[in-house]
Design an enzyme around this catalytic site. Structure first.
Site, mmCIF file in Angstrom:
data_model
loop_
_atom_site.group_PDB
_atom_site.id
_atom_site.type_symbol
_atom_site.label_atom_id
_atom_site.label_comp_id
_atom_site.label_asym_id
_atom_site.label_seq_id
_atom_site.Cartn_x
_atom_site.Cartn_y
_atom_site.Cartn_z
ATOM 1 N N GLY A 163 5.559 6.009 9.732
ATOM 2 C CA GLY A 163 4.208 6.428 9.366
ATOM 3 C C GLY A 163 3.387 7.035 10.494
ATOM 4 C CG ASP A 212 1.123 3.900 9.667
ATOM 5 O OD1 ASP A 212 0.869 2.746 10.076
ATOM 6 O OD2 ASP A 212 2.019 4.124 8.825
ATOM 7 C CG ASP A 216 -3.217 -3.102 3.919
ATOM 8 O OD1 ASP A 216 -4.293 -3.653 3.639
ATOM 9 O OD2 ASP A 216 -2.375 -2.802 3.063
ATOM 10 C CE LYS A 234 -4.996 0.549 2.816
ATOM 11 N NZ LYS A 234 -4.007 0.050 1.869
ATOM 12 C CB VAL A 240 -4.412 6.253 1.918
ATOM 13 C CG1 VAL A 240 -5.834 5.997 1.447
ATOM 14 C CG2 VAL A 240 -4.070 5.367 3.114
ATOM 15 C CG ASP A 300 6.109 5.778 2.575
ATOM 16 O OD1 ASP A 300 5.350 5.019 3.222
ATOM 17 O OD2 ASP A 300 7.086 5.358 1.934
HETATM 18 P P1 5GP Z 1 -0.198 -4.445 7.310
HETATM 19 O O1 5GP Z 1 0.890 -5.264 7.941
HETATM 20 O O2 5GP Z 1 -1.360 -4.219 8.226
HETATM 21 O O3 5GP Z 1 -0.616 -5.012 5.978
HETATM 22 O O4 5GP Z 1 0.409 -3.055 6.930
HETATM 23 C C1 5GP Z 1 0.875 -2.188 7.883
HETATM 24 C C2 5GP Z 1 1.870 -1.209 7.324
HETATM 25 O O5 5GP Z 1 1.872 -1.172 5.896
HETATM 26 C C3 5GP Z 1 1.481 0.175 7.752
HETATM 27 O O6 5GP Z 1 2.045 0.481 9.004
HETATM 28 C C4 5GP Z 1 2.017 1.023 6.616
HETATM 29 O O7 5GP Z 1 3.375 1.317 6.858
HETATM 30 C C5 5GP Z 1 1.905 0.121 5.402
HETATM 31 N N1 5GP Z 1 0.655 0.382 4.648
HETATM 32 C C6 5GP Z 1 -0.457 -0.392 4.576
HETATM 33 N N2 5GP Z 1 -1.396 0.152 3.800
HETATM 34 C C7 5GP Z 1 -0.872 1.331 3.369
HETATM 35 C C8 5GP Z 1 -1.379 2.380 2.531
HETATM 36 O O8 5GP Z 1 -2.509 2.383 2.021
HETATM 37 N N3 5GP Z 1 -0.537 3.423 2.319
HETATM 38 C C9 5GP Z 1 0.714 3.492 2.854
HETATM 39 N N4 5GP Z 1 1.437 4.564 2.565
HETATM 40 N N5 5GP Z 1 1.213 2.526 3.637
HETATM 41 C C10 5GP Z 1 0.426 1.464 3.907
#
Ligand code: 5GP
Length: 187
Positions: A50, A106, A109, A137, A159, A165
């Site tokens: 990403g 990228d 979340d 986010k 997104v 993706d």
């Molecule tokens: P986290 O561990 O912070 O929940 O998520 C991190 C990873 O989840 C990011 O690096 C990404 O690969 C994926 N991710 C989280 N939210 C989104 C989103 O809205 N869209 C996409 N395409 N990937 C996301």
């Protein structure tokens, strides 16, 4: 290449951040990071897949010398919510002890991926870790994790585009967009 080039791809519900807005902010971030590192030569740690679009534009917005390497963690697969499971699929090519790391993400979340990654990198004794995320986010229940530079704070929606993706597609869009929910049902 034209700034006007923003055809709406299938699956795009709405464009959240235009190509021009992305490039402007990344240029600013590049200048901030030049100042932040000064004489230090950062090793960029890009999180695949990403962060690729962001990292390549960010490093070209900087004028100090930088080095780059990549890691890959497990993604959500074809789902749009976090499983909370983080796995290293590809490790860095080199030792990082004594290096000044620039971790390039990228999107933050839940923060779980980044938290895990930082713990793992810290254990390898780098001289410093700086974290830049293109997107963060707005999530009250996200874990508390280090993020030093942020491109954009965005609403809690799934997104796509500019590296992000859905089921491995849409990474090539030059803008960040909200995925059309009907696409998720179809897949
Ligand atoms: P986290 O561990 O912070 O929940 O998520 C991190 C990873 O989840 C990011 O690096 C990404 O690969 C994926 N991710 C989280 N939210 C989104 C989103 O809205 N869209 C996409 N395409 N990937 C996301």
């Amino acid at each position: 290449m034209s700034w006007q080039r923003e055809p709406r791809a299938n699956g795009v519900a709405k464009i959240l951040i235009t190509e021009q807005e992305l490039q402007r902010r990344i240029y600013e971030l590049g200048k901030e990071l030049d100042g932040h590192f000064g004489d230090r030569v950062p090793l960029f740690v890009g999180v695949l897949n990403g962060a690729v679009a962001f990292m390549t534009d960010l490093m070209r917005a900087m004028t100090i010398p930088v080095e780059i390497d990549f890691m890959a963690t497990s993604s959500y697969g074809n789902s749009t919510t976090s499983s909370g499971v983080v796995r290293i699929i590809k490790d860095l090519n080199q030792p990082i002890d004594g290096r000044h790391l620039m971790v390039v993400e990228d999107i933050v979340d839940s923060g779980l991926t980044l938290r895990y990654l930082l713990e793992m990198l810290e254990a390898r004794n780098p001289a410093s870790i700086t974290v830049v995320a293109l997107l963060r986010k707005n999530k009250p229940d996200a874990v508390d994790v280090q993020v030093d530079f942020i491109g954009f704070d965005i609403p809690d929606e799934f997104v796509i585009g500019y590296g992000l993706d859905f089921a491995e597609r849409y990474r090539n869009l030059p803008y960040v967009a909200v995925l059309d929910p009907s696409t998720i049902v179809d897949e």
